[in-house]
Design a protein around this motif. Structure first.
Motif, PDB file in Angstrom:
ATOM      1  N   GLY A   1      -5.848  10.094 -23.495  1.00  0.00           N
ATOM      2  CA  GLY A   1      -6.123   9.060 -22.509  1.00  0.00           C
ATOM      3  C   GLY A   1      -4.936   8.192 -22.153  1.00  0.00           C
ATOM      4  O   GLY A   1      -5.073   7.232 -21.394  1.00  0.00           O
ATOM      5  N   ASN A   2      -3.751   8.532 -22.666  1.00  0.00           N
ATOM      6  CA  ASN A   2      -2.566   7.722 -22.418  1.00  0.00           C
ATOM      7  C   ASN A   2      -1.820   8.188 -21.165  1.00  0.00           C
ATOM      8  O   ASN A   2      -1.878   9.366 -20.799  1.00  0.00           O
ATOM      9  N   TYR A   3      -1.107   7.268 -20.533  1.00  0.00           N
ATOM     10  CA  TYR A   3      -0.283   7.603 -19.367  1.00  0.00           C
ATOM     11  C   TYR A   3       0.913   6.676 -19.343  1.00  0.00           C
ATOM     12  O   TYR A   3       0.947   5.640 -20.023  1.00  0.00           O
ATOM     13  N   LYS A   4       1.920   7.021 -18.526  1.00  0.00           N
ATOM     14  CA  LYS A   4       3.106   6.181 -18.411  1.00  0.00           C
ATOM     15  C   LYS A   4       3.835   6.462 -17.106  1.00  0.00           C
ATOM     16  O   LYS A   4       3.922   7.606 -16.665  1.00  0.00           O
ATOM     17  N   PHE A   5       4.349   5.398 -16.488  1.00  0.00           N
ATOM     18  CA  PHE A   5       5.282   5.489 -15.358  1.00  0.00           C
ATOM     19  C   PHE A   5       6.633   4.965 -15.848  1.00  0.00           C
ATOM     20  O   PHE A   5       6.706   3.858 -16.393  1.00  0.00           O
ATOM     21  N   GLU A   6       7.696   5.732 -15.622  1.00  0.00           N
ATOM     22  CA  GLU A   6       9.012   5.344 -16.105  1.00  0.00           C
ATOM     23  C   GLU A   6      10.011   5.259 -14.953  1.00  0.00           C
ATOM     24  O   GLU A   6       9.747   5.694 -13.834  1.00  0.00           O
ATOM     25  N   ASN A   7      11.173   4.666 -15.255  1.00  0.00           N
ATOM     26  CA  ASN A   7      12.294   4.557 -14.293  1.00  0.00           C
ATOM     27  C   ASN A   7      11.873   3.871 -13.009  1.00  0.00           C
ATOM     28  O   ASN A   7      12.171   4.329 -11.900  1.00  0.00           O
ATOM     29  N   LEU A   8      11.196   2.735 -13.145  1.00  0.00           N
ATOM     30  CA  LEU A   8      10.710   1.977 -12.002  1.00  0.00           C
ATOM     31  C   LEU A   8      11.669   0.845 -11.653  1.00  0.00           C
ATOM     32  O   LEU A   8      12.212   0.183 -12.544  1.00  0.00           O
ATOM     33  N   LEU A   9      11.832   0.611 -10.362  1.00  0.00           N
ATOM     34  CA  LEU A   9      12.612  -0.539  -9.923  1.00  0.00           C
ATOM     35  C   LEU A   9      11.849  -1.819 -10.243  1.00  0.00           C
ATOM     36  O   LEU A   9      10.625  -1.865 -10.104  1.00  0.00           O
ATOM     37  N   PRO A  10      12.528  -2.873 -10.671  1.00  0.00           N
ATOM     38  CA  PRO A  10      11.843  -4.156 -10.811  1.00  0.00           C
ATOM     39  C   PRO A  10      11.200  -4.545  -9.484  1.00  0.00           C
ATOM     40  O   PRO A  10      11.763  -4.314  -8.412  1.00  0.00           O
ATOM     41  N   GLY A  11      10.017  -5.131  -9.553  1.00  0.00           N
ATOM     42  CA  GLY A  11       9.316  -5.513  -8.335  1.00  0.00           C
ATOM     43  C   GLY A  11       7.832  -5.646  -8.577  1.00  0.00           C
ATOM     44  O   GLY A  11       7.354  -5.615  -9.715  1.00  0.00           O
ATOM     45  N   SER A  12       7.073  -5.790  -7.500  1.00  0.00           N
ATOM     46  CA  SER A  12       5.630  -5.999  -7.573  1.00  0.00           C
ATOM     47  C   SER A  12       4.877  -4.714  -7.250  1.00  0.00           C
ATOM     48  O   SER A  12       5.272  -3.964  -6.335  1.00  0.00           O
ATOM     49  N   TYR A  13       3.780  -4.485  -7.977  1.00  0.00           N
ATOM     50  CA  TYR A  13       3.006  -3.253  -7.867  1.00  0.00           C
ATOM     51  C   TYR A  13       1.527  -3.532  -8.138  1.00  0.00           C
ATOM     52  O   TYR A  13       1.157  -4.610  -8.613  1.00  0.00           O
ATOM     53  N   TYR A  14       0.691  -2.515  -7.861  1.00  0.00           N
ATOM     54  CA  TYR A  14      -0.662  -2.467  -8.408  1.00  0.00           C
ATOM     55  C   TYR A  14      -0.998  -1.017  -8.724  1.00  0.00           C
ATOM     56  O   TYR A  14      -0.344  -0.085  -8.241  1.00  0.00           O
ATOM     57  N   LEU A  15      -2.020  -0.826  -9.562  1.00  0.00           N
ATOM     58  CA  LEU A  15      -2.459   0.505  -9.980  1.00  0.00           C
ATOM     59  C   LEU A  15      -3.850   0.788  -9.447  1.00  0.00           C
ATOM     60  O   LEU A  15      -4.673  -0.120  -9.288  1.00  0.00           O
ATOM     61  N   LEU A  16      -4.114   2.071  -9.192  1.00  0.00           N
ATOM     62  CA  LEU A  16      -5.448   2.513  -8.791  1.00  0.00           C
ATOM     63  C   LEU A  16      -5.837   3.682  -9.689  1.00  0.00           C
ATOM     64  O   LEU A  16      -5.159   4.707  -9.727  1.00  0.00           O
ATOM     65  N   PHE A  17      -6.941   3.507 -10.436  1.00  0.00           N
ATOM     66  CA  PHE A  17      -7.442   4.520 -11.357  1.00  0.00           C
ATOM     67  C   PHE A  17      -8.578   5.290 -10.694  1.00  0.00           C
ATOM     68  O   PHE A  17      -9.494   4.689 -10.115  1.00  0.00           O
ATOM     69  N   ALA A  18      -8.525   6.604 -10.784  1.00  0.00           N
ATOM     70  CA  ALA A  18      -9.627   7.433 -10.282  1.00  0.00           C
ATOM     71  C   ALA A  18     -10.760   7.402 -11.300  1.00  0.00           C
ATOM     72  O   ALA A  18     -10.537   7.422 -12.510  1.00  0.00           O
ATOM     73  N   LEU A  19     -11.991   7.348 -10.816  1.00  0.00           N
ATOM     74  CA  LEU A  19     -13.153   7.284 -11.696  1.00  0.00           C
ATOM     75  C   LEU A  19     -13.652   8.697 -11.985  1.00  0.00           C
ATOM     76  O   LEU A  19     -13.953   9.458 -11.064  1.00  0.00           O
TER      77      LEU A  19
ATOM     78  N   GLY B   1       0.779  -1.232   0.000  1.00  0.00           N
ATOM     79  CA  GLY B   1       0.000   0.000   0.000  1.00  0.00           C
ATOM     80  C   GLY B   1       0.806   1.273   0.000  1.00  0.00           C
ATOM     81  O   GLY B   1       0.241   2.363   0.138  1.00  0.00           O
ATOM     82  N   THR B   2       2.126   1.181  -0.186  1.00  0.00           N
ATOM     83  CA  THR B   2       2.964   2.374  -0.241  1.00  0.00           C
ATOM     84  C   THR B   2       2.844   3.035  -1.611  1.00  0.00           C
ATOM     85  O   THR B   2       3.047   2.381  -2.643  1.00  0.00           O
ATOM     86  N   LEU B   3       2.521   4.320  -1.619  1.00  0.00           N
ATOM     87  CA  LEU B   3       2.405   5.048  -2.872  1.00  0.00           C
ATOM     88  C   LEU B   3       3.785   5.266  -3.479  1.00  0.00           C
ATOM     89  O   LEU B   3       4.682   5.792  -2.832  1.00  0.00           O
ATOM     90  N   VAL B   4       3.950   4.876  -4.743  1.00  0.00           N
ATOM     91  CA  VAL B   4       5.208   5.056  -5.454  1.00  0.00           C
ATOM     92  C   VAL B   4       5.179   6.347  -6.270  1.00  0.00           C
ATOM     93  O   VAL B   4       6.120   7.139  -6.233  1.00  0.00           O
ATOM     94  N   ALA B   5       4.100   6.558  -7.016  1.00  0.00           N
ATOM     95  CA  ALA B   5       3.982   7.739  -7.872  1.00  0.00           C
ATOM     96  C   ALA B   5       2.552   7.873  -8.370  1.00  0.00           C
ATOM     97  O   ALA B   5       1.783   6.907  -8.344  1.00  0.00           O
ATOM     98  N   SER B   6       2.191   9.067  -8.808  1.00  0.00           N
ATOM     99  CA  SER B   6       0.900   9.319  -9.442  1.00  0.00           C
ATOM    100  C   SER B   6       1.119  10.101 -10.728  1.00  0.00           C
ATOM    101  O   SER B   6       2.090  10.842 -10.860  1.00  0.00           O
ATOM    102  N   THR B   7       0.217   9.914 -11.662  1.00  0.00           N
ATOM    103  CA  THR B   7       0.282  10.651 -12.921  1.00  0.00           C
ATOM    104  C   THR B   7      -1.133  10.843 -13.451  1.00  0.00           C
ATOM    105  O   THR B   7      -2.100  10.356 -12.849  1.00  0.00           O
ATOM    106  N   PHE B   8      -1.264  11.552 -14.571  1.00  0.00           N
ATOM    107  CA  PHE B   8      -2.565  11.799 -15.191  1.00  0.00           C
ATOM    108  C   PHE B   8      -2.510  11.429 -16.668  1.00  0.00           C
ATOM    109  O   PHE B   8      -1.451  11.521 -17.306  1.00  0.00           O
ATOM    110  N   THR B   9      -3.643  11.030 -17.200  1.00  0.00           N
ATOM    111  CA  THR B   9      -3.705  10.743 -18.631  1.00  0.00           C
ATOM    112  C   THR B   9      -3.581  12.027 -19.444  1.00  0.00           C
ATOM    113  O   THR B   9      -3.985  13.105 -18.999  1.00  0.00           O
ATOM    114  N   ASP B  10      -3.027  11.888 -20.648  1.00  0.00           N
ATOM    115  CA  ASP B  10      -2.903  13.032 -21.540  1.00  0.00           C
ATOM    116  C   ASP B  10      -4.202  13.218 -22.341  1.00  0.00           C
ATOM    117  O   ASP B  10      -5.211  12.561 -22.077  1.00  0.00           O
ATOM    118  N   ARG B  11      -4.189  14.057 -23.341  1.00  0.00           N
ATOM    119  CA  ARG B  11      -5.399  14.398 -24.094  1.00  0.00           C
ATOM    120  C   ARG B  11      -5.977  13.192 -24.828  1.00  0.00           C
ATOM    121  O   ARG B  11      -7.166  13.175 -25.170  1.00  0.00           O
TER     122      ARG B  11
END
Length: 207
Positions: free
Chosen positions: A135-153, A123-133
Motif C-alpha cells: 500500500g506504499n507509494y512515493k513521488f521523487e525528484n519534485l521541484l519545490p512548490g505547491s501541489y495536491y494529490l488525487l487518490f483513485a477509489l 490542475g496540471t498533472l505532474v505525475a502518477s504512480t501506484f501503490t506497491d503490495r
C-alpha cells in the motif's frame, strides 16, 4: 565561484561563508563574468525572474555562468547572486481502515495497485504512480512548490473520515472525492505524511 575577465581569463576564486556570502576585493575596473558551482544535491534556481537585481538569481541554470557586467573605478557591486534548491519527495500509504476511525491501527493492511496522481494547484498533472503490495507509494525528484494529490477509489470501497489524528502520518488526508488539500513542498523536504484510508462500502440488498 570564480571571477573571469570578459575575455575568459581567470581573475580569482572565492568560497561562501556560513551565511552564503562571498566577495572579491581589489578588482581592477573592467568587464567580467562569474561562474558559480553547485554543491552536491543542489540545482540552480531560475535565472533573473524580474524581482530586482539584488534579490534574484544571476546564474544560468545550465552552466552556472552569470551575464557579463562592468565594474567602474571605486564601484562596490553586491548584486551578483546565485539561488539553489534541492529536489523534494512525498508519499506514504493507502490502507483499509477496518474500524472506520480514520487512523492507521496495527494490523490494518495496505492496499496495492491504487493509482495516485500529483497535480499543481491549477490542475496540471505532474505525475502518477501506484501503490506497491504493502500500500506504499512515493513521488521523487519534485521541484519545490505547491501541489495536491488525487487518490483513485478501489471498487467496492469508500474513503474513511479525514484528519482524525494529531499525528499527520497516521490519519487519512483525502476528502470524499479522494483529493487532498493544496500543500507546499520546500527545498529538500521528504514528506511522507500523505495517506488515504478506505473502508468497504455497505451493500444494501433489496428483494
Amino acid at each position: 565561484m570564480s571571477l573571469y575577465t570578459a575575455e575568459g581569463s581567470l581573475v580569482g576564486s572565492a568560497a561562501t561563508d556560513v551565511q552564503g556570502a562571498y566577495s572579491f576585493e581589489n578588482i581592477m575596473p573592467g568587464s567580467y563574468f562569474l561562474v558559480f558551482s553547485e554543491p552536491a544535491g543542489y540545482t540552480f534556481s531560475p535565472q533573473n525572474p524580474s524581482v530586482g537585481a539584488n534579490l534574484d538569481s544571476d546564474a544560468d541554470p545550465a552552466s552556472g555562468k552569470s551575464a557579463g557586467f562592468t565594474l567602474g573605478a571605486g564601484q562596490q557591486d553586491a548584486s551578483h547572486d546565485a539561488g539553489m534548491f534541492r529536489l523534494a519527495s512525498l508519499g506514504d500509504r493507502v490502507w483499509e481502515d477496518k474500524n472506520n476511525n480514520g487512523i492507521q491501527d496495527l494490523r490494518e493492511r495496505g492496499i496495492k495497485s491504487i493509482q495516485i496522481s500529483l497535480y499543481t494547484p491549477d490542475g496540471t498533472l505532474v505525475a502518477s504512480t501506484f501503490t506497491d503490495r504493502d500500500g506504499n507509494y512515493k513521488f521523487e525528484n519534485l521541484l519545490p512548490g505547491s501541489y495536491y494529490l488525487l487518490f483513485a477509489l478501489p471498487r467496492g470501497f469508500q474513503f474513511c473520515p479525514i484528519n482524525q489524528s494529531l499525528d499527520p502520518s497516521m490519519d487519512s488526508d483525502v476528502d470524499l472525492t479522494g483529493r487532498t488539500r493544496i500543500f507546499t513542498l520546500l527545498s529538500g523536504l521528504q514528506d511522507v505524511t500523505w495517506d488515504a484510508g478506505v473502508i468497504r462500502a455497505k451493500v444494501t440488498k433489496t428483494r
